[in-house]
Design a protein around this motif. Structure first.
Motif, PDB file in Angstrom:
ATOM      1  N   GLY A   5       0.826  -1.195   0.000  1.00 44.22           N
ATOM      2  CA  GLY A   5       0.000   0.000   0.000  1.00 44.22           C
ATOM      3  C   GLY A   5       0.857   1.239   0.000  1.00 44.22           C
ATOM      4  N   CYS A   6       0.203   2.377   0.206  1.00 45.86           N
ATOM      5  CA  CYS A   6       0.949   3.626   0.200  1.00 45.86           C
ATOM      6  C   CYS A   6       0.931   4.256   1.575  1.00 45.86           C
ATOM      7  CB  CYS A   6       0.410   4.585  -0.848  1.00 45.86           C
ATOM      8  SG  CYS A   6      -1.358   4.916  -0.709  1.00 45.86           S
ATOM      9  N   GLY A   7       0.997   3.430   2.617  1.00 41.77           N
ATOM     10  CA  GLY A   7       1.141   3.926   3.981  1.00 41.77           C
ATOM     11  C   GLY A   7      -0.073   4.670   4.460  1.00 41.77           C
ATOM     12  N   ASN A   8       0.105   5.955   4.725  1.00 41.26           N
ATOM     13  CA  ASN A   8      -0.991   6.728   5.288  1.00 41.26           C
ATOM     14  C   ASN A   8      -1.986   7.197   4.245  1.00 41.26           C
ATOM     15  OD1 ASN A   8       0.392   8.676   3.933  1.00 41.26           O
ATOM     16  ND2 ASN A   8       1.190   9.708   5.766  1.00 41.26           N
ATOM     17  N   GLY A   9      -1.785   6.796   2.990  1.00 46.49           N
ATOM     18  CA  GLY A   9      -2.751   7.126   1.950  1.00 46.49           C
ATOM     19  C   GLY A   9      -2.535   8.490   1.330  1.00 46.49           C
TER      20      GLY A   9
ATOM     21  N   ARG B 179      -3.338  12.934 -10.089  1.00 46.59           N
ATOM     22  CA  ARG B 179      -2.004  12.503  -9.715  1.00 46.59           C
ATOM     23  C   ARG B 179      -2.047  11.603  -8.485  1.00 46.59           C
ATOM     24  NH1 ARG B 179       2.239  14.847 -11.609  1.00 46.59           N
ATOM     25  NH2 ARG B 179       0.926  14.749 -13.432  1.00 46.59           N
ATOM     26  N   THR B 180      -2.970  11.877  -7.563  1.00 45.30           N
ATOM     27  CA  THR B 180      -3.106  11.049  -6.367  1.00 45.30           C
ATOM     28  C   THR B 180      -3.435   9.612  -6.728  1.00 45.30           C
ATOM     29  OG1 THR B 180      -3.886  12.958  -5.094  1.00 45.30           O
ATOM     30  CG2 THR B 180      -4.333  10.767  -4.180  1.00 45.30           C
ATOM     31  N   ARG B 181      -4.457   9.443  -7.580  1.00 42.59           N
ATOM     32  CA  ARG B 181      -4.868   8.089  -7.969  1.00 42.59           C
ATOM     33  C   ARG B 181      -3.808   7.400  -8.813  1.00 42.59           C
ATOM     34  NH1 ARG B 181      -9.948  10.777  -8.617  1.00 42.59           N
ATOM     35  NH2 ARG B 181      -9.620  10.930 -10.875  1.00 42.59           N
ATOM     36  N   LEU B 182      -3.113   8.174  -9.674  1.00 41.90           N
ATOM     37  CA  LEU B 182      -2.042   7.596 -10.487  1.00 41.90           C
ATOM     38  C   LEU B 182      -0.964   7.013  -9.591  1.00 41.90           C
ATOM     39  CD1 LEU B 182      -0.416   7.135 -13.113  1.00 41.90           C
ATOM     40  CD2 LEU B 182       0.478   9.475 -12.826  1.00 41.90           C
TER      41      LEU B 182
ATOM     42  N   VAL C  26       2.046   2.524  -6.762  1.00 43.89           N
ATOM     43  CA  VAL C  26       2.643   1.921  -5.565  1.00 43.89           C
ATOM     44  C   VAL C  26       1.931   0.635  -5.168  1.00 43.89           C
ATOM     45  CG1 VAL C  26       3.475   4.139  -4.721  1.00 43.89           C
ATOM     46  CG2 VAL C  26       1.247   3.305  -3.948  1.00 43.89           C
ATOM     47  N   ARG C  27       0.708   0.427  -5.654  1.00 46.60           N
ATOM     48  CA  ARG C  27      -0.002  -0.834  -5.404  1.00 46.60           C
ATOM     49  C   ARG C  27       0.181  -1.823  -6.555  1.00 46.60           C
ATOM     50  NH1 ARG C  27      -5.609   2.118  -3.377  1.00 46.60           N
ATOM     51  NH2 ARG C  27      -4.859   2.750  -1.315  1.00 46.60           N
ATOM     52  N   GLY C  28       0.814  -1.386  -7.633  1.00 51.17           N
ATOM     53  CA  GLY C  28       1.004  -2.272  -8.778  1.00 51.17           C
ATOM     54  C   GLY C  28      -0.303  -2.652  -9.434  1.00 51.17           C
ATOM     55  N   LYS C  29      -1.245  -1.720  -9.461  1.00 48.26           N
ATOM     56  CA  LYS C  29      -2.585  -2.006  -9.973  1.00 48.26           C
ATOM     57  C   LYS C  29      -2.636  -1.787 -11.487  1.00 48.26           C
ATOM     58  CE  LYS C  29      -5.983  -2.127  -7.547  1.00 48.26           C
ATOM     59  NZ  LYS C  29      -6.780  -3.249  -6.997  1.00 48.26           N
ATOM     60  N   TYR C  30      -2.499  -2.854 -12.236  1.00 47.32           N
ATOM     61  CA  TYR C  30      -2.689  -2.799 -13.687  1.00 47.32           C
ATOM     62  C   TYR C  30      -3.364  -4.087 -14.121  1.00 47.32           C
ATOM     63  CZ  TYR C  30       1.352  -5.925 -14.148  1.00 47.32           C
ATOM     64  OH  TYR C  30       2.204  -6.990 -14.058  1.00 47.32           O
TER      65      TYR C  30
ATOM     66  N   VAL D 260      -0.650  11.418  -0.915  1.00 43.41           N
ATOM     67  CA  VAL D 260       0.074  11.381  -2.174  1.00 43.41           C
ATOM     68  C   VAL D 260       1.554  11.490  -1.890  1.00 43.41           C
ATOM     69  CG1 VAL D 260       0.367  12.498  -4.410  1.00 43.41           C
ATOM     70  CG2 VAL D 260      -1.836  12.595  -3.230  1.00 43.41           C
ATOM     71  N   PRO D 261       2.387  10.607  -2.436  1.00 42.52           N
ATOM     72  CA  PRO D 261       3.835  10.726  -2.228  1.00 42.52           C
ATOM     73  C   PRO D 261       4.315  12.077  -2.722  1.00 42.52           C
ATOM     74  CG  PRO D 261       3.278   8.651  -3.264  1.00 42.52           C
ATOM     75  CD  PRO D 261       2.030   9.476  -3.254  1.00 42.52           C
ATOM     76  N   PRO D 262       5.320  12.655  -2.076  1.00 47.15           N
ATOM     77  CA  PRO D 262       5.824  13.966  -2.483  1.00 47.15           C
ATOM     78  C   PRO D 262       6.230  13.956  -3.940  1.00 47.15           C
ATOM     79  CG  PRO D 262       6.796  13.292  -0.398  1.00 47.15           C
ATOM     80  CD  PRO D 262       6.037  12.113  -0.925  1.00 47.15           C
ATOM     81  N   GLU D 263       6.044  15.099  -4.617  1.00 53.05           N
ATOM     82  CA  GLU D 263       6.380  15.199  -6.030  1.00 53.05           C
ATOM     83  C   GLU D 263       7.877  15.098  -6.261  1.00 53.05           C
ATOM     84  OE1 GLU D 263       4.387  15.263  -8.377  1.00 53.05           O
ATOM     85  OE2 GLU D 263       2.476  15.854  -7.550  1.00 53.05           O
ATOM     86  N   GLY D 264       8.673  15.401  -5.273  1.00 53.62           N
ATOM     87  CA  GLY D 264      10.119  15.325  -5.431  1.00 53.62           C
ATOM     88  C   GLY D 264      10.774  16.476  -4.719  1.00 53.62           C
TER      89      GLY D 264
END
Length: 417
Positions: free
Chosen positions: A2-6, A313-316, A321-325, A8-12
């Protein structure tokens, strides 16, 4: 995973973002020699165009060609004047084909041999420009492979550095796929074998590309027998083989095709749809991020669609990170199980579980050149999916485009060297 706390990972990091923007330099297709971006042209036309167009007479084709030639000549003269005479003594400047914050890329002709090349002129007075140039030059000087863009020679002066590079005129990977009119899994393996060979060479030197995508895979010439080149090293970083050598961002490196994947990188950068999950999760990463990107590229080449895509971008990022394809929709029912296994081996969430480039090129699907798969022509489905994706992208609001750009996705001119 998963993506932890849900969130969005930082943009950089700021450094990662700056490195994306500042290293932006482009090689467009051979016919695209216009210096100014389309948006600027439209802006220059502005409101006067809409109010005065009724008073203008359409120019003839010959008049339009003369105007284009005059503009082209003026632009060549403008940028030729910026080049050091010691460079223009060896190379004739033909056209500007790309520009970036610290650089210009021109198509040139060697005066003695008349062979075409590209020259990337980089401004190195500013510290950041000097850092970007040093990083890219360090990578290019170490590379020598038929499927990686080749550095021919370098002219170094206090204010500018001129890199003479191979000129790739055969177009982008996906353009070739669409223009063929016929495309099978066998054709896909032929292209991917060349890319894997080039990436394997990079990894053997401890180099991580960090921005692999179809736009950065260019054919050397338009012929059917052209080699495919890995290009655009603006975000590449490297370490050492044997003794460890520090990379430009403090990373250390080794042979990524071997068992040692202990060295890691930390800078968040790349093109959103191709970024590996460990980068988005801000984990230390290795050259395995290039393998993930190759998995995305292979998925696109086989289907014309993206494995991970969303206007949000959040859903992308969450889907990545979940490998959902999935393998739903056309043409996946006609794609072989061996091809799907190849994709799954590259798109493994665990970086350690992904194949290395050398292992991927020895995968049964690649080795046999899809001998056991259907020879069904995938071209129609691929082209249709690509058109639909282009239509969706063009219909997005300006704010979405701006968000994509700010995350490091390069649009417009890009470097193909």
């Amino acid at each position: 995973m998963g993506c932890g706390n849900g969130k969005v990972p930082p943009e950089g990091s700021k450094k990662g973002f700056v490195s994306v923007v500042q290293s932006l330099v482009a090689f467009s297709k051979a016919h695209d020699d216009d210096v100014e971006p389309k948006k600027r042209t439209e802006k220059q036309r502005g409101s006067w165009f809409s109010t005065s167009v009724k008073n203008l007479q359409p120019a003839s084709n010959s008049q339009q060609q003369i105007l284009r030639d005059d503009r082209h000549r003026d632009k060549v003269i403008k940028y030729k004047d910026k080049f050091d005479p010691r460079v223009t003594a060896r190379y004739d400047i033909r056209a500007l084909i790309g520009r970036g914050s610290f650089s210009r890329v021109v198509r040139v002709e060697h005066r003695a041999s008349r062979q075409p090349f590209a020259i990337k002129m980089m401004e190195v007075e500013a510290p950041l420009g000097r850092e970007v140039c040093a990083s890219e030059l360090a990578v290019l000087q170490r590379v020598s492979h038929s499927h990686v863009i080749q550095l021919i020679e370098v002219f170094q002066f206090p204010r500018r550095v001129y890199m003479v590079l191979e000129l790739a005129t055969g177009g982008e990977l996906l353009d070739r796929v669409v223009s063929r009119g016929h495309f099978t899994e066998r054709d896909a393996t032929q292209a991917l074998r060349m890319v894997l060979a080039g990436v394997g060479h990079l990894h053997s030197l401890g180099i991580t590309h960090r921005d692999l995508k179809p736009e950065n895979l260019l054919y050397y010439h338009p012929g059917a027998d052209s080699r495919l080149l890995v290009t655009d090293f603006g975000l590449a970083t490297f370490g050492g083989t044997g003794s460890e050598i520090s990379g430009p961002d403090g990373s250390i490196g080794g042979d990524c095709n071997g068992a040692d994947r202990t060295w890691s990188l930390r800078t968040t950068c790349g093109t959103p749809e191709y970024i590996a999950p460990e980068v988005l999760l801000r984990k230390p990463y290795s050259c395995a991020v290039d393998i993930w990107a190759l998995g995305v590229i292979a998925y696109v080449v086989l289907s014309g669609s993206m494995p991970f895509e969303d206007e949000s971008r959040t859903r992308l990022y969450r889907s990545i990170v979940r490998g959902k394809y999935s393998f739903h929709g056309d043409p996946w029912p006609s794609v072989s199980n061996l091809a799907k296994d190849f994709l799954q081996c590259l798109l493994a969430l665990d970086p350690a579980a992904r194949l290395t480039a050398d292992q991927a090129i020895r995968h049964p699907w690649v080795v046999t050149m899809a001998a056991g798969s259907s020879m069904r022509n995938l071209h129609r489905s691929i082209s249709q999916n690509l058109r639909q994706r282009t239509s969706r992208s063009s219909s997005r609001c300006p704010s979405s485009s701006a968000a994509s750009s700010s995350a490091g996705q390069r649009r417009g001119p890009r470097e193909g060297q």
